[in-house]
Enzyme design. Structure first.
Site, PDB file in Angstrom:
ATOM      1  N   MET A  97       0.924  -1.216   0.062  1.00 60.60           N
ATOM      2  CA  MET A  97      -0.314   0.019   0.169  1.00 60.60           C
ATOM      3  C   MET A  97       1.002   1.140   0.134  1.00 60.60           C
ATOM      4  SD  MET A  97      -2.433  -1.725  -0.414  1.00 60.60           S
ATOM      5  CE  MET A  97      -3.131  -3.028  -0.064  1.00 60.60           C
ATOM      6  N   CYS A  98       2.108   1.466   0.002  1.00 57.66           N
ATOM      7  CA  CYS A  98       2.837   2.081   0.319  1.00 57.66           C
ATOM      8  C   CYS A  98       3.057   2.750  -1.603  1.00 57.66           C
ATOM      9  CB  CYS A  98       4.715   1.781   0.203  1.00 57.66           C
ATOM     10  SG  CYS A  98       4.941   1.824   2.184  1.00 57.66           S
ATOM     11  N   HIS A  99       2.889   4.525  -1.392  1.00 58.46           N
ATOM     12  CA  HIS A  99       2.965   5.210  -2.364  1.00 58.46           C
ATOM     13  C   HIS A  99       4.645   4.800  -3.404  1.00 58.46           C
ATOM     14  CE1 HIS A  99      -0.655   6.424  -1.078  1.00 58.46           C
ATOM     15  NE2 HIS A  99      -1.146   6.147  -1.896  1.00 58.46           N
ATOM     16  N   MET A 118       7.948   4.882   5.978  1.00 55.19           N
ATOM     17  CA  MET A 118       8.441   2.760   5.367  1.00 55.19           C
ATOM     18  C   MET A 118       9.315   3.124   4.072  1.00 55.19           C
ATOM     19  SD  MET A 118       6.205   1.868   6.849  1.00 55.19           S
ATOM     20  CE  MET A 118       6.182   0.680   6.023  1.00 55.19           C
ATOM     21  N   GLU A 119       9.729   3.652   4.222  1.00 54.81           N
ATOM     22  CA  GLU A 119      10.810   4.495   3.082  1.00 54.81           C
ATOM     23  C   GLU A 119      12.314   4.408   4.229  1.00 54.81           C
ATOM     24  OE1 GLU A 119       7.878   5.510  -0.008  1.00 54.81           O
ATOM     25  OE2 GLU A 119       8.601   5.909   2.192  1.00 54.81           O
ATOM     26  N   ASP A 143      23.534 -10.920   5.890  1.00 64.46           N
ATOM     27  CA  ASP A 143      23.865 -11.487   4.786  1.00 64.46           C
ATOM     28  C   ASP A 143      25.780 -11.614   3.994  1.00 64.46           C
ATOM     29  OD1 ASP A 143      23.503 -13.483   2.488  1.00 64.46           O
ATOM     30  OD2 ASP A 143      24.112 -11.234   1.024  1.00 64.46           O
TER      31      ASP A 143
END
Length: 163
Positions: free
Chosen positions: A75-77, A116-117, A131
């Site tokens: 749902m992120c733009h 969110m970014e 990793d």
């Protein structure tokens, strides 16, 4: 209690329409950490990892993660990011454990925020450290991951009290 806006009239997921929101300068800072053993700590700070400079690769991975957030968070733009920066700081936990604190600052000028970014940036950077060092020890611990602060937008500013 605030109403959730990511649901349509049928209770199904939707992407929120932000077209009527004003464009403003927005900034978000997020943080996470990776707990590593002494061998990994020394491997990173002495730049002896066979896969390369761990923090340099994690920095680029975090930037790439911020730019790709809308492709992995449904749902992120997709937004025009104007800046991303990551920083790394070591803290000693005890004689055999070290904490790598990872912080990301993301900026935009737009009609939706960049929380969110920023959260994605630190998460991807931490996963990259894991990793690149898992051959030494798979027991690393990532987190907690959280928003430190955000500025701009309708909901106003936010600053976490206890970081």
């Amino acid at each position: 209690m605030k109403e959730l806006t990511h649901f349509n009239e049928y209770g199904r997921a939707k992407m929120v329409d932000v077209s009527n929101k004003p464009e403003t300068v927005r900034k978000a800072i997020a943080e996470t950490s990776v707990i590593v053993n002494k061998e990994i700590y020394e491997n990173i700070v002495e730049n002896k990892n066979k896969k390369g400079d761990v923090l340099a690769v994690a920095q680029v991975a975090g930037i790439m993660g911020a730019k790709q957030t809308s492709t992995v968070i449904p749902m992120c733009h997709p937004i025009p990011i104007t800046g991303v920066d990551l920083s790394f700081k070591w803290e000693r936990e005890d004689a055999d454990r070290y904490k790598l604190k990872i912080q990301a600052e993301v900026k935009t000028v737009g009609n939706t925020g960049v929380e969110m970014e920023a959260l994605t940036a630190v998460s991807i950077a931490a996963l990259t450290v894991y990793d690149m060092c898992k051959a030494i020890d798979k027991g690393m611990v990532i987190g907690p991951t959280y928003l430190v602060e955000k500025h701009g937008g309708k909901s106003g500013d936010f600053k976490r009290e206890n970081t």
